[in-house]
Design a protein around this motif. Structure first.
Motif, PDB file in Angstrom:
ATOM      1  N   VAL A 151      41.396  16.025  44.805  1.00 41.68           N
ATOM      2  CA  VAL A 151      42.569  15.524  45.511  1.00 41.68           C
ATOM      3  C   VAL A 151      43.464  14.843  44.483  1.00 41.68           C
ATOM      4  O   VAL A 151      43.010  13.972  43.734  1.00 41.68           O
ATOM      5  N   CYS A 152      44.725  15.232  44.439  1.00 43.82           N
ATOM      6  CA  CYS A 152      45.670  14.644  43.498  1.00 43.82           C
ATOM      7  C   CYS A 152      45.804  13.151  43.790  1.00 43.82           C
ATOM      8  O   CYS A 152      46.082  12.753  44.926  1.00 43.82           O
ATOM      9  N   VAL A 153      45.583  12.333  42.764  1.00 42.34           N
ATOM     10  CA  VAL A 153      45.645  10.879  42.946  1.00 42.34           C
ATOM     11  C   VAL A 153      47.070  10.382  43.127  1.00 42.34           C
ATOM     12  O   VAL A 153      47.283   9.251  43.555  1.00 42.34           O
ATOM     13  N   ARG A 154      48.054  11.208  42.817  1.00 43.20           N
ATOM     14  CA  ARG A 154      49.457  10.817  42.941  1.00 43.20           C
ATOM     15  C   ARG A 154      50.033  11.119  44.320  1.00 43.20           C
ATOM     16  O   ARG A 154      50.785  10.323  44.861  1.00 43.20           O
ATOM     17  N   CYS A 155      49.724  12.317  44.866  1.00 50.85           N
ATOM     18  CA  CYS A 155      50.389  12.735  46.106  1.00 50.85           C
ATOM     19  C   CYS A 155      49.449  13.187  47.213  1.00 50.85           C
ATOM     20  O   CYS A 155      49.880  13.389  48.337  1.00 50.85           O
ATOM     21  N   GLY A 156      48.165  13.395  46.900  1.00 54.36           N
ATOM     22  CA  GLY A 156      47.201  13.802  47.917  1.00 54.36           C
ATOM     23  C   GLY A 156      47.058  15.300  48.115  1.00 54.36           C
ATOM     24  O   GLY A 156      46.235  15.740  48.905  1.00 54.36           O
ATOM     25  N   ASN A 157      47.824  16.112  47.391  1.00 50.38           N
ATOM     26  CA  ASN A 157      47.696  17.566  47.494  1.00 50.38           C
ATOM     27  C   ASN A 157      46.464  18.040  46.725  1.00 50.38           C
ATOM     28  O   ASN A 157      45.890  17.289  45.934  1.00 50.38           O
ATOM     29  N   PRO A 158      46.062  19.294  46.924  1.00 55.91           N
ATOM     30  CA  PRO A 158      44.937  19.823  46.151  1.00 55.91           C
ATOM     31  C   PRO A 158      45.240  19.780  44.652  1.00 55.91           C
ATOM     32  O   PRO A 158      46.318  20.183  44.211  1.00 55.91           O
ATOM     33  N   ALA A 159      44.290  19.251  43.882  1.00 59.27           N
ATOM     34  CA  ALA A 159      44.461  19.094  42.435  1.00 59.27           C
ATOM     35  C   ALA A 159      43.657  20.139  41.692  1.00 59.27           C
ATOM     36  O   ALA A 159      42.472  20.304  41.952  1.00 59.27           O
ATOM     37  N   LEU A 160      44.303  20.830  40.774  1.00 54.60           N
ATOM     38  CA  LEU A 160      43.597  21.806  39.954  1.00 54.60           C
ATOM     39  C   LEU A 160      43.606  21.455  38.479  1.00 54.60           C
ATOM     40  O   LEU A 160      43.018  22.157  37.673  1.00 54.60           O
TER      41      LEU A 160
END
Length: 191
Positions: A151-160
């Motif tokens: 989980v992207c720590v900046r925006c909450g979207n899926p992080a790759l």
């Protein structure tokens, strides 16, 4: 679509297989690897786990997830050592595969040809967003590839992406949340 469980069921019919679990840091790769190993043990299959000796985080003789799940393993210097330590197990797991050498592909193919279910887990990209170590080549020869996202720590979207938050250009820097954070494509590209 072929699911991992389908490959698992057909093992006796088709011989061995190579499965890859990949993704960014904090995406749950080791946790998924441990889940698959526990299922193999429930099925009364013998398992053997390897990791690179250079991975000294948590425990030198176990793979350990960020959520503190663990499984005993053999720490080795290079991928050829996997074949030296292999004792006829049904399932061979390799964690932190991005730290191994290019011979890992041949090792996986050799084991799969012997009827072994090989499960490989590792980062698919380094902190610069480039393919990491032997992972792309192992993914190319695999019957199945599971790409997990944090989980992207900046925006909450899926992080790759594994974004390095400490200075340095060395490709390999062992660390956790003090050194890296998961980011989506957009947040990774915003400095």
């Amino acid at each position: 679509m072929v699911f991992t469980e389908d490959i698992f069921k057909r093992k006796n019919e088709t011989g061995g297989s190579v499965e890859v679990i990949c993704g960014s840091m904090f995406s749950g790769k080791t946790e998924e690897l441990i889940r698959r190993l526990n299922r193999a043990r429930i099925a009364r299959l013998s398992v053997q786990i390897f990791k690179p000796k250079t991975d000294t985080r948590y425990d030198e003789n176990a793979i350990v997830s960020h959520s503190a799940l663990s499984f005993p393993c053999v720490a080795i210097d290079n991928s050829a050592s996997i074949l030296l330590f292999y004792n006829g197990e049904h399932v061979v797991a390799i964690d932190e595969a991005q730290f191994f050498d290019a011979d890992l592909v041949e090792v996986c193919n050799t084991l799969a040809a012997k009827g072994v279910r090989v499960i490989v887990a590792g980062l698919d990209m380094d902190f610069k967003g480039r393919p990491f170590g032997p992972m792309p080549a192992v993914m190319a020869i695999a019957e199945s590839v599971t790409k997990l996202h944090a989980v992207c720590v900046r925006c909450g979207n899926p992080a790759l992406y594994s974004y390095r938050i400490v200075p340095g250009e060395d490709k390999i820097l062992l660390g956790e949340t003090e050194s890296y954070e998961p980011r989506c494509r957009n947040c990774y590209n915003i400095v």
